[in-house]
Design a protein around this motif. Sequence first.
Motif, PDB file in Angstrom:
ATOM      1  N   ALA A 284       0.831  -1.208   0.000  1.00  0.00           N
ATOM      2  CA  ALA A 284       0.000   0.000   0.000  1.00  0.00           C
ATOM      3  C   ALA A 284       0.863   1.254   0.000  1.00  0.00           C
ATOM      4  CB  ALA A 284      -0.927  -0.012   1.218  1.00  0.00           C
ATOM      5  N   VAL A 285       1.914   1.256   0.803  1.00  0.00           N
ATOM      6  CA  VAL A 285       2.817   2.410   0.851  1.00  0.00           C
ATOM      7  C   VAL A 285       3.586   2.539  -0.461  1.00  0.00           C
ATOM      8  CG1 VAL A 285       4.804   3.410   2.043  1.00  0.00           C
ATOM      9  CG2 VAL A 285       3.013   2.259   3.354  1.00  0.00           C
ATOM     10  N   LEU A 286       3.997   1.407  -1.004  1.00  0.00           N
ATOM     11  CA  LEU A 286       4.754   1.404  -2.252  1.00  0.00           C
ATOM     12  C   LEU A 286       3.946   2.029  -3.387  1.00  0.00           C
ATOM     13  CD1 LEU A 286       7.338   0.369  -3.695  1.00  0.00           C
ATOM     14  CD2 LEU A 286       6.115  -1.762  -4.121  1.00  0.00           C
ATOM     15  N   GLY A 287       2.668   1.649  -3.486  1.00  0.00           N
ATOM     16  CA  GLY A 287       1.839   2.186  -4.551  1.00  0.00           C
ATOM     17  C   GLY A 287       1.345   3.589  -4.281  1.00  0.00           C
ATOM     18  N   GLY A 314      18.783 -15.677  -3.155  1.00  0.00           N
ATOM     19  CA  GLY A 314      18.511 -16.857  -2.350  1.00  0.00           C
ATOM     20  C   GLY A 314      17.197 -16.722  -1.601  1.00  0.00           C
ATOM     21  N   THR A 315      16.626 -17.859  -1.230  1.00  0.00           N
ATOM     22  CA  THR A 315      15.313 -17.895  -0.596  1.00  0.00           C
ATOM     23  C   THR A 315      15.257 -17.073   0.682  1.00  0.00           C
ATOM     24  OG1 THR A 315      15.042 -20.140  -1.459  1.00  0.00           O
ATOM     25  CG2 THR A 315      13.514 -19.444   0.263  1.00  0.00           C
ATOM     26  N   GLU A 316      16.332 -17.136   1.467  1.00  0.00           N
ATOM     27  CA  GLU A 316      16.327 -16.461   2.762  1.00  0.00           C
ATOM     28  C   GLU A 316      16.280 -14.940   2.641  1.00  0.00           C
ATOM     29  OE1 GLU A 316      20.679 -17.393   1.756  1.00  0.00           O
ATOM     30  OE2 GLU A 316      18.677 -18.233   1.433  1.00  0.00           O
ATOM     31  N   TRP A 317      16.498 -14.410   1.435  1.00  0.00           N
ATOM     32  CA  TRP A 317      16.488 -12.957   1.219  1.00  0.00           C
ATOM     33  C   TRP A 317      15.172 -12.462   0.640  1.00  0.00           C
ATOM     34  CZ3 TRP A 317      20.251  -9.720   2.866  1.00  0.00           C
ATOM     35  CH2 TRP A 317      21.453 -10.321   3.267  1.00  0.00           C
ATOM     36  N   ARG A 318      14.206 -13.356   0.477  1.00  0.00           N
ATOM     37  CA  ARG A 318      12.959 -12.965  -0.188  1.00  0.00           C
ATOM     38  C   ARG A 318      12.261 -11.802   0.521  1.00  0.00           C
ATOM     39  NH1 ARG A 318       7.916 -17.004  -1.799  1.00  0.00           N
ATOM     40  NH2 ARG A 318       6.344 -15.368  -2.120  1.00  0.00           N
ATOM     41  N   ASP A 319      12.062 -11.916   1.818  1.00  0.00           N
ATOM     42  CA  ASP A 319      11.369 -10.858   2.557  1.00  0.00           C
ATOM     43  C   ASP A 319      12.210  -9.587   2.618  1.00  0.00           C
ATOM     44  OD1 ASP A 319       9.342 -12.647   2.966  1.00  0.00           O
ATOM     45  OD2 ASP A 319       9.967 -13.201   4.994  1.00  0.00           O
ATOM     46  N   VAL A 320      13.521  -9.754   2.709  1.00  0.00           N
ATOM     47  CA  VAL A 320      14.404  -8.589   2.769  1.00  0.00           C
ATOM     48  C   VAL A 320      14.281  -7.771   1.497  1.00  0.00           C
ATOM     49  CG1 VAL A 320      16.803  -7.832   2.955  1.00  0.00           C
ATOM     50  CG2 VAL A 320      16.000  -9.789   4.294  1.00  0.00           C
ATOM     51  N   VAL A 321      14.265  -8.436   0.355  1.00  0.00           N
ATOM     52  CA  VAL A 321      14.176  -7.735  -0.929  1.00  0.00           C
ATOM     53  C   VAL A 321      12.898  -6.906  -0.998  1.00  0.00           C
ATOM     54  CG1 VAL A 321      13.854  -8.091  -3.406  1.00  0.00           C
ATOM     55  CG2 VAL A 321      15.608  -9.379  -2.188  1.00  0.00           C
ATOM     56  N   ALA A 322      11.787  -7.461  -0.486  1.00  0.00           N
ATOM     57  CA  ALA A 322      10.516  -6.746  -0.543  1.00  0.00           C
ATOM     58  C   ALA A 322      10.597  -5.412   0.185  1.00  0.00           C
ATOM     59  CB  ALA A 322       9.409  -7.625   0.060  1.00  0.00           C
ATOM     60  N   PHE A 323      11.215  -5.402   1.360  1.00  0.00           N
ATOM     61  CA  PHE A 323      11.256  -4.170   2.142  1.00  0.00           C
ATOM     62  C   PHE A 323      12.360  -3.221   1.676  1.00  0.00           C
ATOM     63  CE2 PHE A 323       9.132  -7.246   4.946  1.00  0.00           C
ATOM     64  CZ  PHE A 323       7.929  -6.575   5.069  1.00  0.00           C
ATOM     65  N   VAL A 324      13.434  -3.767   1.121  1.00  0.00           N
ATOM     66  CA  VAL A 324      14.453  -2.899   0.527  1.00  0.00           C
ATOM     67  C   VAL A 324      13.867  -2.148  -0.665  1.00  0.00           C
ATOM     68  CG1 VAL A 324      16.615  -2.890  -0.767  1.00  0.00           C
ATOM     69  CG2 VAL A 324      16.436  -4.224   1.335  1.00  0.00           C
ATOM     70  N   LEU A 325      13.045  -2.838  -1.457  1.00  0.00           N
ATOM     71  CA  LEU A 325      12.377  -2.185  -2.576  1.00  0.00           C
ATOM     72  C   LEU A 325      11.518  -1.025  -2.086  1.00  0.00           C
ATOM     73  CD1 LEU A 325      11.449  -2.053  -5.558  1.00  0.00           C
ATOM     74  CD2 LEU A 325       9.671  -3.706  -4.950  1.00  0.00           C
ATOM     75  N   LEU A 326      10.775  -1.260  -1.009  1.00  0.00           N
ATOM     76  CA  LEU A 326       9.939  -0.208  -0.440  1.00  0.00           C
ATOM     77  C   LEU A 326      10.787   0.998  -0.030  1.00  0.00           C
ATOM     78  CD1 LEU A 326       7.250   0.838   0.760  1.00  0.00           C
ATOM     79  CD2 LEU A 326       7.861  -0.382   2.863  1.00  0.00           C
ATOM     80  N   ILE A 327      11.895   0.739   0.644  1.00  0.00           N
ATOM     81  CA  ILE A 327      12.760   1.833   1.097  1.00  0.00           C
ATOM     82  C   ILE A 327      13.304   2.624  -0.092  1.00  0.00           C
ATOM     83  CG2 ILE A 327      14.959   2.355   2.228  1.00  0.00           C
ATOM     84  CD1 ILE A 327      14.390  -0.077   4.062  1.00  0.00           C
ATOM     85  N   LEU A 328      13.727   1.924  -1.134  1.00  0.00           N
ATOM     86  CA  LEU A 328      14.293   2.603  -2.295  1.00  0.00           C
ATOM     87  C   LEU A 328      13.258   3.496  -2.974  1.00  0.00           C
ATOM     88  CD1 LEU A 328      16.433  -0.266  -3.878  1.00  0.00           C
ATOM     89  CD2 LEU A 328      17.249   1.765  -2.661  1.00  0.00           C
ATOM     90  N   VAL A 329      12.029   2.988  -3.112  1.00  0.00           N
ATOM     91  CA  VAL A 329      10.984   3.800  -3.737  1.00  0.00           C
ATOM     92  C   VAL A 329      10.692   5.033  -2.902  1.00  0.00           C
ATOM     93  CG1 VAL A 329       8.539   3.866  -4.357  1.00  0.00           C
ATOM     94  CG2 VAL A 329       9.940   1.903  -5.010  1.00  0.00           C
ATOM     95  N   LEU A 330      10.594   4.872  -1.582  1.00  0.00           N
ATOM     96  CA  LEU A 330      10.261   5.999  -0.720  1.00  0.00           C
ATOM     97  C   LEU A 330      11.398   7.018  -0.630  1.00  0.00           C
ATOM     98  CD1 LEU A 330       8.287   4.281   2.176  1.00  0.00           C
ATOM     99  CD2 LEU A 330       7.431   5.424   0.132  1.00  0.00           C
TER     100      LEU A 330
END
Length: 347
Positions: A284-287, A314-330
């Motif tokens: 929601a914040v991303l959009g 790698g699989t263990e970074w899946r959730d991290v990538v999602a929130f890093v993307l959010l930070i970069l957009v914001l």
Amino acid sequence: MSVLLLAGGHVLAGSMVSAFDIGALGRNFWALTVDGLTYGSIYALVAVGYTLVYGVLRLINFAHSEIFMFGMFGQYATLMLLGFSPSGNAYQQGTLMTIVYLLVAMVGGMAVAGGAAVGLERVAYRPLRRRGAPALVFLITAIGASFVLQEFVHFVLPKLTGGNLGGVNAQQPIRLVQATAQFHFGNATVNNVEIVIVVAALGLAFATDRFINATKFGRGIRAVAQDPVTATLMGVSRERVIMLTFLVGGLLAGAAGLLYTLRVPSGILYSGGFILGIKAFAAAVLGGIGNLRGALLGGLLLGVMELYGQALFGTEWRDVVAFVLLILVLMFRPTGILGESLGRARA
């Protein structure tokens, strides 16, 4: 060479270490895209609930993730009332009856989630509004309500249902649909479950957008979101609009609960909405929180990008990538991709 099995059932060949592996992304691009759009569609439906409440009240309803969890339990209980028993195997009911049972289960989940959302607003938030509580108090209350709802399902619900629902363990799956391949696209095999999830989620999101932009009730929601004082002077009931807003968000979260359990049948757990709810909030914040179409775009983008990140790192970074993307957009667009608020939504 090792093999990584994605949550959606697609096989990703490549290194299972955290090293950057662009080859894995290239080899499995379409399979990852299909998986990402499937999960992103679910994120989008839940994100709409966050967006609606924020657009009207400027409230981050962190308990919305538990409303989604209630929706999962609601559709599960509905299926049990219809005579289905937990089983690891898929039931064979025929296409027509399977659709009927899915629709009934969705209605049950939506009813439970919608009722829980309205009850949450009445019990937790309405008394604070009447007392003119500051925004921080609402935020703390939302976080507290989230834990209360979790622990209700964790400790109280099993006692109320004789141990059939709730508790510390995930519910044993009730499978109405067996995933079967429908067609191939690139290196991806698209199955019937993925088609149902994406089509249903996009259909519900479109219907909600039409409801907000083309109905009398929707105009009331937009009016309160834009200027609550003027809307009240013009005869719009602010309390009714707020209740309707929570109801619509809860109904969508309940529908998302069924779609999620089609994808992850073992995901019905008292804490099962926590991570997904945080991701939906991030979507929601991303959009652009407060923007319905932004919630849809943010959910789809987040779902796809986290799967791409899983392939790369790698699989263990899946959730991290999602929130890093959010930070970069914001960092570059603080209002999110689509920016503006519900009160200025255009038809």
